[in-house]
Design an enzyme around this catalytic site. Sequence first.
Site, PDB file in Angstrom:
ATOM      1  N   GLY A  24       0.801  -1.219   0.000  1.00  0.00           N
ATOM      2  CA  GLY A  24       0.000   0.000   0.000  1.00  0.00           C
ATOM      3  C   GLY A  24       0.830   1.263   0.000  1.00  0.00           C
ATOM      4  CB  THR A  26       0.569   4.056   4.510  1.00  0.00           C
ATOM      5  OG1 THR A  26      -0.686   4.701   4.283  1.00  0.00           O
ATOM      6  CG2 THR A  26       1.177   4.597   5.800  1.00  0.00           C
ATOM      7  N   GLY A  77      -1.197  -2.009   6.453  1.00  0.00           N
ATOM      8  CA  GLY A  77      -2.478  -1.319   6.424  1.00  0.00           C
ATOM      9  C   GLY A  77      -3.615  -2.311   6.564  1.00  0.00           C
ATOM     10  CG  ASP A  79      -9.562  -3.924   3.223  1.00  0.00           C
ATOM     11  OD1 ASP A  79      -9.065  -3.229   2.323  1.00  0.00           O
ATOM     12  OD2 ASP A  79      -9.471  -5.156   3.258  1.00  0.00           O
ATOM     13  CE  LYS A  89      -3.278  -7.308   6.897  1.00  0.00           C
ATOM     14  NZ  LYS A  89      -3.018  -6.045   6.141  1.00  0.00           N
ATOM     15  N   GLY A  91      -8.389  -6.850   1.051  1.00  0.00           N
ATOM     16  CA  GLY A  91      -8.134  -6.308  -0.277  1.00  0.00           C
ATOM     17  C   GLY A  91      -7.087  -7.014  -1.109  1.00  0.00           C
ATOM     18  CD  GLU A  98      -1.541  -8.648   4.003  1.00  0.00           C
ATOM     19  OE1 GLU A  98      -1.327  -7.621   3.339  1.00  0.00           O
ATOM     20  OE2 GLU A  98      -2.683  -9.024   4.314  1.00  0.00           O
ATOM     21  CE  LYS A 116      -8.074   2.421   4.192  1.00  0.00           C
ATOM     22  NZ  LYS A 116      -6.867   1.756   3.642  1.00  0.00           N
TER      23      LYS A 116
END
Length: 222
Positions: A24, A26, A77, A79, A89, A91, A98, A116
């Site tokens: 992502g 960030t 990150g 969702d 998570k 997405g 992860e 979020k």
Amino acid sequence: MKRECAEAAYKLIKNGMTIGLGGGRTIQYLIEFINMGNLDQIKVVTPSMSTALACKSHGITVIPTWLTSSLDIAFDGCDQVDESLNALKSGGAIHTQERIVAAMAKQYVLLVDSSKLVQKLTFDYPVAVEVVPEAFSYVKSQLEKMGAQVAWRTGSGKDGGVMTDQGNPVMDAAFNTVDDVAALNRRISDIPGVVDTSLFVGIAAKAIVAQPDGTVTVIDRP
């Protein structure tokens, strides 16, 4: 907001750390901060190809997940995250990898903007469920018995549904209402053939939340 969030995360990294990074924008900012900073001998473990390539382009050492048993800290990150630090998570469809990275980390930190953060997970996003191919129909039927609307995830530019790097299909299970997030995750995980879900319950140590005014708020696990 993403840059401010990444800057706050950067302050948690020390010289010589081996860190986990998700994917992502960030995380991309965080990589830039690491590159521009004064930190030495930082090593990165990541399940994200785009993150690995970004680290490589900035001269940051990337080591394979399978060569690592522990991480000093990991950032990712999500969702959606609630005030108890339960997170969805769904997405990227790499939630199994992860979760492995999160489990290895002494501290797992979620990086999000304020949009979020919710009081309780609303399940506006489906729960992604990775399954072994042989269990596809069985798992689908069990999820439907639990009240979910289930579909094999599809992707643009690909014939058929989404498969993980390990060759497993990913189902999207949409639930209207969920009273007990932990219980739901246990029920799904206990179905024979399920590899993992995108529900992260009791895993995050804290969340760094970027506010619209440029400030950040840190939420620690209750």
